[in-house]
Enzyme design. Sequence first.
Site, PDB file in Angstrom:
ATOM      1  N   ASN A  96      -1.950 -12.728   4.017  1.00  0.00           N
ATOM      2  CA  ASN A  96      -2.938 -13.122   2.865  1.00  0.00           C
ATOM      3  C   ASN A  96      -3.440 -14.467   3.505  1.00  0.00           C
ATOM      4  OD1 ASN A  96      -3.280 -10.850   1.430  1.00  0.00           O
ATOM      5  ND2 ASN A  96      -1.011 -11.578   0.450  1.00  0.00           N
TER       6      ASN A  96
ATOM      7  N   GLU B  45       9.832 -13.971   4.383  1.00  0.00           N
ATOM      8  CA  GLU B  45      10.533 -14.743   5.439  1.00  0.00           C
ATOM      9  C   GLU B  45      10.548 -16.287   4.933  1.00  0.00           C
ATOM     10  OE1 GLU B  45       9.492 -10.763   6.520  1.00  0.00           O
ATOM     11  OE2 GLU B  45       8.064 -12.376   6.333  1.00  0.00           O
TER      12      GLU B  45
ATOM     13  N   ILE C 146       0.210 -10.083  -3.603  1.00  0.00           N
ATOM     14  CA  ILE C 146      -0.878  -9.419  -4.423  1.00  0.00           C
ATOM     15  C   ILE C 146      -0.345  -8.175  -4.820  1.00  0.00           C
ATOM     16  CG2 ILE C 146      -3.097  -8.596  -4.871  1.00  0.00           C
ATOM     17  CD1 ILE C 146      -3.946 -10.631  -2.767  1.00  0.00           C
TER      18      ILE C 146
ATOM     19  N   HIS D 241       6.290  -3.929  -5.281  1.00  0.00           N
ATOM     20  CA  HIS D 241       6.895  -4.676  -4.286  1.00  0.00           C
ATOM     21  C   HIS D 241       6.733  -6.286  -4.433  1.00  0.00           C
ATOM     22  CE1 HIS D 241       2.549  -5.048  -2.964  1.00  0.00           C
ATOM     23  NE2 HIS D 241       2.825  -6.198  -2.262  1.00  0.00           N
TER      24      HIS D 241
END
Length: 159
Positions: A28, A63, A87, A93
């Site tokens: 993103n 990460e 998003i 998730h």
Amino acid sequence: MKKTAGTVFEGTLNAQGLRIGAVCARFNDFFVSKLLDGAMDAFVRHGGNADDVAVAYVPGSYEIPFAVKKMLATGKFDAVIALGVVIQGATAHAGYINSEVSKCLAQLGLETGIPVTYGMITAENLEQAIERSGTKQGNKGVDAMLAAIEMANLNKAIK
């Protein structure tokens, strides 16, 4: 009659002389790059030198804590900001990722005594991500940098 404290510690919004680490997710990137632009603008507007900000890029938001931990371990930074955008899609998730990332970031700050600020966007859709990365709802990168500046100065004041 109300008594006031004998000593009050407060952080200032003066970035002069501060060294800041920024960890940015590449996933993103359209939004994350706007968060970083806002953070850098806030740092410079508050007296900081852009050369005193080091940026590390990671694949995605999950990460981010790993790279934050590595930056903190160097001892070179007065604070580290985390910038990412998750998003929500058809699965849950986003909630899982942001929950784990926020817990890890808070723990890293507590363990090291170096402020880690949260410039993550959790959006239900693209419109919300756009609004929080520099339009209607402001810029979470700016918010994270301002918090980092204030907390770094508070940390110095208390030491």
